[in-house]
Write an enzyme that holds these catalytic residues in place. Structure first.
Site, PDB file in Angstrom:
ATOM      1  N   ILE A  10       0.843  -1.195   0.000  1.00 35.53           N
ATOM      2  CA  ILE A  10       0.000   0.000   0.000  1.00 35.53           C
ATOM      3  C   ILE A  10       0.879   1.246   0.000  1.00 35.53           C
ATOM      4  O   ILE A  10       1.729   1.402   0.879  1.00 35.53           O
ATOM      5  CB  ILE A  10      -0.918   0.049   1.232  1.00 35.53           C
ATOM      6  N   GLY A  18      -5.162   4.764   3.054  1.00 31.95           N
ATOM      7  CA  GLY A  18      -3.980   3.937   3.290  1.00 31.95           C
ATOM      8  C   GLY A  18      -3.819   3.579   4.747  1.00 31.95           C
ATOM      9  O   GLY A  18      -3.550   2.422   5.097  1.00 31.95           O
ATOM     10  N   TYR A 151      -6.936  18.365 -10.941  1.00 32.24           N
ATOM     11  CA  TYR A 151      -7.121  17.105 -10.205  1.00 32.24           C
ATOM     12  C   TYR A 151      -7.898  16.103 -11.055  1.00 32.24           C
ATOM     13  O   TYR A 151      -7.508  14.933 -11.159  1.00 32.24           O
ATOM     14  CB  TYR A 151      -7.863  17.384  -8.902  1.00 32.24           C
TER      15      TYR A 151
END
Length: 280
Positions: A10, A18, A151
């Site tokens: 991860i 996460g 974004y």
């Protein structure tokens, strides 16, 4: 370790999805290698994980660090089953006002970062003819809103990479899922975000208002990161996981609206589009 347990890698283990996912995995029968940008964070995670996992220092914008982190994860855990491209952030501001340096940083983290991870892990997954890649994109990778154009560009790119990758590695026994969250109670809209102030008056009712809404909603979003982590855990243990998974009611609603609108628009322009080909 049971036969159904998984070994996870991860990125971005310090906050958000996460952190929630890594925490959950330490409570399960799975093992996890999580990456952090700072040595102290990695060491603390390794201490908490014990023989269940390892913390690794890795900035996804640094290719040698990515390669080393993947190699260390494989060496420590033995192999990898699930790879989660989680590290990322949101750059918010009008397309006209976000400067080139910030655009490049946004794409370096959100697009080239996952690509570096994929290039590092794919030889291992291909050799094993198994694995599952989870790309944490966004509902902003499917539908756009004012004030997040840069974004959106990064997340639309990651969506396309994930979809194409699925067609490449599916025949090899490797699954790909694009996870598309809406607003969750993480640091995404808070300290993790980059805000470019709206100075152009024309954009204040659209971009300016949306940036204000994002900042004021931080910490009060509807999405629960712990529930999202559980869903990702369950997903990784499914034999036939989906390619797309919108997370959160707003994400599901927005995805449905996007594709409904797209089909309606296609119906209006289909004849015009068809007419561009040479006559049969």
């Amino acid at each position: 370790m049971s036969t159904s347990s998984k070994n996870w890698f991860i990125t971005g283990g310090s906050t958000g999805f996460g952190a929630a996912l890594a925490k959950l995995l330490l409570q399960k029968d799975d093992k996890v290698a999580a990456t952090f940008r700072h040595q102290a964070q990695a060491e603390e995670f390794s201490r908490r994980a014990g023989d269940r996992g390892v913390g690794l220092v890795c900035d996804v914008t640094d290719e040698p660090q990515v390669k080393q982190a993947v190699a260390d994860a494989i060496q420590t855990l033995g192999h990898l089953d699930v790879v989660v491209n989680n590290a990322g952030y949101g750059s918010l501001g009008s397309i006209e006002e976000v400067d080139d340096a910030e655009v490049q940083r946004q794409f370096d983290v959100n697009v080239f970062g996952p690509l570096r991870v994929l290039r590092a892990v794919l030889p291992h997954l291909r050799a094993r003819k198994s694995g599952h890649i989870l790309n944490i994109t966004s509902i902003g990778g499917l539908r756009a809103f004012p004030g997040a154009g840069i974004y959106h560009g990064s997340k639309f790119a990651l969506e396309g990479i994930g979809e194409s990758l699925a067609t490449q590695v599916g025949p090899l026994g490797i699954h790909v899922t694009n996870i598309e969250p809406s607003g969750f109670r993480t640091d995404w809209a808070g300290r993790s975000a980059s805000y470019t102030a709206t100075a152009i008056e024309d954009y204040r009712p659209t971009v300016g208002q949306n940036l204000q809404n994002s900042q004021s909603a931080s910490g009060n979003q509807a999405g629960d990161p712990d529930r999202a982590a559980q869903i990702m855990y369950d997903l990784a243990h499914q034999p036939s996981p989906p390619l797309h998974l919108p997370l959160g009611k707003f994400a599901v609603k927005s995805a449905r609206e996007k594709f409904t609108d797209l089909l309606q628009e296609l119906d209006k322009v289909a004849a015009l589009g068809d007419s561009a080909d040479f006559p049969e």
